[in-house]
Design an enzyme around this catalytic site. Structure first.
Site, PDB file in Angstrom:
ATOM      1  CE  LYS A 176      -1.776   2.825   2.773  1.00 13.36           C
ATOM      2  NZ  LYS A 176      -1.616   4.058   1.968  1.00 13.36           N
ATOM      3  CD  GLU A 220      12.898   3.921   8.743  1.00 17.26           C
ATOM      4  OE1 GLU A 220      12.830   4.875   9.538  1.00 17.26           O
ATOM      5  OE2 GLU A 220      12.896   4.039   7.512  1.00 17.26           O
ATOM      6  CB  CYS A 233      13.142   8.637   8.937  1.00 15.57           C
ATOM      7  SG  CYS A 233      13.918   7.581   7.726  1.00 15.57           S
ATOM      8  CD  GLU A 266      10.232  12.305  12.127  1.00 15.25           C
ATOM      9  OE1 GLU A 266       9.115  11.793  12.219  1.00 15.25           O
ATOM     10  OE2 GLU A 266      11.203  11.740  11.617  1.00 15.25           O
TER      11      GLU A 266
HETATM   12  P1  NAI Z   1       1.842   8.403   8.186  1.00 16.79           P
HETATM   13  O1  NAI Z   1       2.633   7.623   9.155  1.00 16.79           O
HETATM   14  O2  NAI Z   1       0.426   8.716   8.487  1.00 16.79           O
HETATM   15  O3  NAI Z   1       1.880   7.684   6.738  1.00 16.79           O
HETATM   16  C1  NAI Z   1       2.714   6.614   6.377  1.00 16.79           C
HETATM   17  C2  NAI Z   1       1.906   5.493   5.733  1.00 16.79           C
HETATM   18  O4  NAI Z   1       1.033   4.941   6.715  1.00 16.79           O
HETATM   19  C3  NAI Z   1       1.002   5.936   4.575  1.00 16.79           C
HETATM   20  O5  NAI Z   1       0.984   4.930   3.588  1.00 16.79           O
HETATM   21  C4  NAI Z   1      -0.364   6.021   5.236  1.00 16.79           C
HETATM   22  O6  NAI Z   1      -1.426   5.837   4.323  1.00 16.79           O
HETATM   23  C5  NAI Z   1      -0.299   4.875   6.212  1.00 16.79           C
HETATM   24  N1  NAI Z   1      -1.230   4.962   7.350  1.00 16.79           N
HETATM   25  C6  NAI Z   1      -1.713   6.070   7.961  1.00 16.79           C
HETATM   26  N2  NAI Z   1      -2.543   5.745   8.949  1.00 16.79           N
HETATM   27  C7  NAI Z   1      -2.621   4.393   8.976  1.00 16.79           C
HETATM   28  C8  NAI Z   1      -3.319   3.457   9.782  1.00 16.79           C
HETATM   29  N3  NAI Z   1      -4.131   3.849  10.763  1.00 16.79           N
HETATM   30  N4  NAI Z   1      -3.155   2.132   9.546  1.00 16.79           N
HETATM   31  C9  NAI Z   1      -2.323   1.725   8.563  1.00 16.79           C
HETATM   32  N5  NAI Z   1      -1.647   2.561   7.760  1.00 16.79           N
HETATM   33  C10 NAI Z   1      -1.787   3.887   7.967  1.00 16.79           C
HETATM   34  O7  NAI Z   1       2.648   9.759   7.917  1.00 16.79           O
HETATM   35  P2  NAI Z   1       2.048  11.192   7.491  1.00 16.79           P
HETATM   36  O8  NAI Z   1       0.748  11.433   8.200  1.00 16.79           O
HETATM   37  O9  NAI Z   1       2.044  11.249   6.030  1.00 16.79           O
HETATM   38  O10 NAI Z   1       3.173  12.172   8.064  1.00 16.79           O
HETATM   39  C11 NAI Z   1       3.098  12.653   9.394  1.00 16.79           C
HETATM   40  C12 NAI Z   1       4.459  12.681  10.046  1.00 16.79           C
HETATM   41  O11 NAI Z   1       4.986  11.373  10.126  1.00 16.79           O
HETATM   42  C13 NAI Z   1       5.530  13.440   9.298  1.00 16.79           C
HETATM   43  O12 NAI Z   1       5.474  14.789   9.546  1.00 16.79           O
HETATM   44  C14 NAI Z   1       6.788  12.810   9.853  1.00 16.79           C
HETATM   45  O13 NAI Z   1       7.124  13.376  11.082  1.00 16.79           O
HETATM   46  C15 NAI Z   1       6.394  11.369  10.049  1.00 16.79           C
HETATM   47  N6  NAI Z   1       6.837  10.514   8.919  1.00 16.79           N
HETATM   48  C16 NAI Z   1       7.967   9.788   9.056  1.00 16.79           C
HETATM   49  C17 NAI Z   1       8.428   9.025   8.003  1.00 16.79           C
HETATM   50  C18 NAI Z   1       9.677   8.228   8.103  1.00 16.79           C
HETATM   51  O14 NAI Z   1      10.315   7.968   7.083  1.00 16.79           O
HETATM   52  N7  NAI Z   1      10.052   7.754   9.259  1.00 16.79           N
HETATM   53  C19 NAI Z   1       7.747   9.009   6.706  1.00 16.79           C
HETATM   54  C20 NAI Z   1       6.519   9.766   6.673  1.00 16.79           C
HETATM   55  C21 NAI Z   1       6.120  10.504   7.750  1.00 16.79           C
END
Ligand code: NAI
Ligand code: MG
Length: 501
Positions: free
Chosen positions: A197, A272, A306, A403
């Site tokens: 996904k 991660e 990250c 972050e």
């Molecule tokens: P997110 O963690 O919500 O999104 C990442 C993935 O998780 C996307 O594919 C999303 O559709 C999915 N997702 C979201 N809610 C879910 C759920 N309840 N169950 C299963 N999958 C789910 O990240 P978002 O909202 O885009 O970004 C918010 C913050 O997260 C950023 O500002 C940053 O601080 C952090 N982040 C960290 C990342 C990293 O590489 N460690 C990457 C993206 C965001």
């Protein structure tokens, strides 16, 4: 700011953008049961460039069934040399379609073209080839055991390494294609099948990649791609009772939800998550290398990374020189659309992300940090924020704690404190993903690296990434490791067999 030129994209990219984007399940392209679509926006122009399907729980069910059938029918039984060859063919396809993939990545994510090209060629292709080459090297051990109990004769114990099963991969938007490959490559090499996904904000390169998967000869159902929102498609995948493992990259907040979603069938989980990584600069560091290193550590991918080195601790003797140097670099970035080759600093991924980052910048100012440069949105279209540097930052400030996932660098000073005292400050975070130490003294470098509580530390560089180097977080930065032999092991289960004779 340089956005005004006619954007150069190839005919193939244009055709792909204009085509109808569907779900890729069991080797077929199908519509979602929702009948709904998600608009895809170019973050540098705020214009809609495509539409993808909004996948549902029913779509996920179908995809998981297809992955289960493919696992049992075929993929886990294909000789490992053949699996390797198929994955090498997929790598050839990436190389052959390199320019379209790069253009799509830039349009979808906003990253500068140089970075898209570098990351696809240097990380995407090498990752896939690295794990392809592992496939025939997966094997168990024979284990000598002490006779006694039920083993009252001669005995032989051996282990086998088997694919863990059906894998659900949920990935973020910051490096969409690389994350797709980082999950798919070890899973497929291990003999698993996958439901991927992509992030709702950046689904395009994964969908284009699905066409390459079709061409490479990977059997139907081995890889299934369901675009959709996290709360619907992502949640259904994480909770699915017939998924054996979830591999997730994204926010710590959602990582915790994944853990609770996995409880139903106790599926295995690799996470991660976020970071707030320290960069420690001693007064004997070679500033000619350190200054660009520190600037890149934070501003790479506009800080949406990250591993970003967002908390700099610098010896007071060289504080001003370092700040001046990094400021000059920050101000020299060419901000604008990534498709223009000379631009090296793109937009943030979305309006929400831009607003979130701006809120932190305002909070940094109101909490008393000194704004050295940046701090503004650019006034044109696109979610751009200037590279921003704060000095006089203290550990209690929100900008030092959370972050931010944007181009915001926080600088603190140290004097002649002990290494332990500096490390205590560097480790004063709930995260533990990456970190770096800059010094010309080998002993100081290794000692400090040993004291930093993170999954990865680099000395005189930041965020050394290679397919062979294990990567993952301590503390709330995650569970498990990706890349390398350990990363492969996360997709295998060990079976021990004992025979008495
Ligand atoms: P997110 O963690 O919500 O999104 C990442 C993935 O998780 C996307 O594919 C999303 O559709 C999915 N997702 C979201 N809610 C879910 C759920 N309840 N169950 C299963 N999958 C789910 O990240 P978002 O909202 O885009 O970004 C918010 C913050 O997260 C950023 O500002 C940053 O601080 C952090 N982040 C960290 C990342 C990293 O590489 N460690 C990457 C993206 C965001
Ligand atoms: Mg979210």
């Amino acid at each position: 700011m340089n956005n005004k030129h006619e954007l150069p994209i190839s005919e193939e990219t244009r055709k792909f953008l204009e085509s109808k984007h569907l779900l890729f399940i069991n080797g077929e392209w199908i519509e979602s049961s929702s009948g709904e679509i998600i608009p895809v926006v170019d973050p540098a122009t705020e214009e809609k460039i495509a539409e993808v399907q909004s996948g549902t729980k029913d779509d996920i069910d179908l995809a998981v069934r297809s992955a289960r059938n493919a696992l049992e029918a075929e993929w886990s039984k294909i000789p490992s040399h053949d699996r390797a060859q198929i994955l090498h063919r997929l790598s050839d396809e990436i190389e052959a379609n390199f320019s379209v993939l790069s253009e799509l990545e830039v349009l979808d994510n906003g990253m500068p073209m140089q970075l898209a090209q570098y990351s696809i060629a240097s990380h995407g292709v090498t990752l896939l080839r690295y794990f392809a080459s592992w496939a025939p090297k997966i094997h168990g051990k024979t284990i000598p055991v002490s006779p006694g109990g039920v083993m009252n004769g001669d005995s032989l114990t051996y282990t086998k390494r088997e694919p863990i099963g059906v894998v659900g991969a949920i990935i973020p938007w910051n490096s969409p294609l690389i994350f797709a490959i980082l999950k798919l490559a070890p899973a497929l090499a291990a003999g698993c099948t996958v439901v991927l996904k992509p992030a709702e904000l950046t689904p395009l390169t994964a969908l284009y990649f699905a066409h390459l998967i079709e061409k490479s000869g990977i059997p139907k159902g081995v890889v299934n791609i369901v675009t959709g929102f996290g709360e619907t498609a992502g949640d259904a995948l994480a909770k699915h009772e017939d998924v054996d493992k979830i591999t997730f990259t994204g926010s710590t907040e959602v990582g915790k939800k994944i853990v609770s979603s996995s409880v139903g069938n106790l599926k295995k989980v690799t996470l991660e998550l976020g970071g707030k990584s320290p960069v420690v600069v001693f007064n004997d560091a070679d500033l000619e290398k350190t200054i660009p290193g520190v600037a890149r550590a934070c501003f790479f991918l506009q800080g949406q990374n990250c591993m970003a080195g967002t908390r700099v601790f610098v010896h007071e003797d060289i504080h001003d020189e370092l700040v001046e140097g990094v400021k000059n670099m920050a101000e020299a970035f060419q901000i604008g659309h990534g498709l223009i080759q000379t631009n090296d600093f793109g937009p943030l991924i979305s309006g929400d992300q831009r607003n979130r980052v701006m809120k932190y910048i305002k909070q940094g100012i109101s909490e008393g940090a000194t704004l050295v440069c940046g701090g503004h949105e650019t006034n044109e279209k696109g979610f751009f924020i200037e590279p921003t540097i704060f000095t006089d930052v203290t550990a209690d400030m929100a900008i030092a704690r959370d972050e931010i996932f944007g181009p915001v660098l926080c600088i603190e000073k140290f004097n002649n404190e002990s290494l332990e005292a500096i490390a205590k400050r560097a480790n004063e975070t709930t995260y533990g993903l990456s970190g770096s130490v800059w010094t010309n003294d080998i002993a100081t470098g290794h000692r400090m690296a040993a004291l930093i509580d993170s999954g990865q530390v680099s000395i005189n560089c930041h965020a050394a990434v290679d397919p062979a180097i294990p990567f993952g977080g301590n503390k709330q930065s995650g569970w498990g490791r990706e890349f390398g032999e350990e990363g492969l092991g996360a997709y295998l289960k060990t079976k021990a067999t004992t025979v008495i004779y």
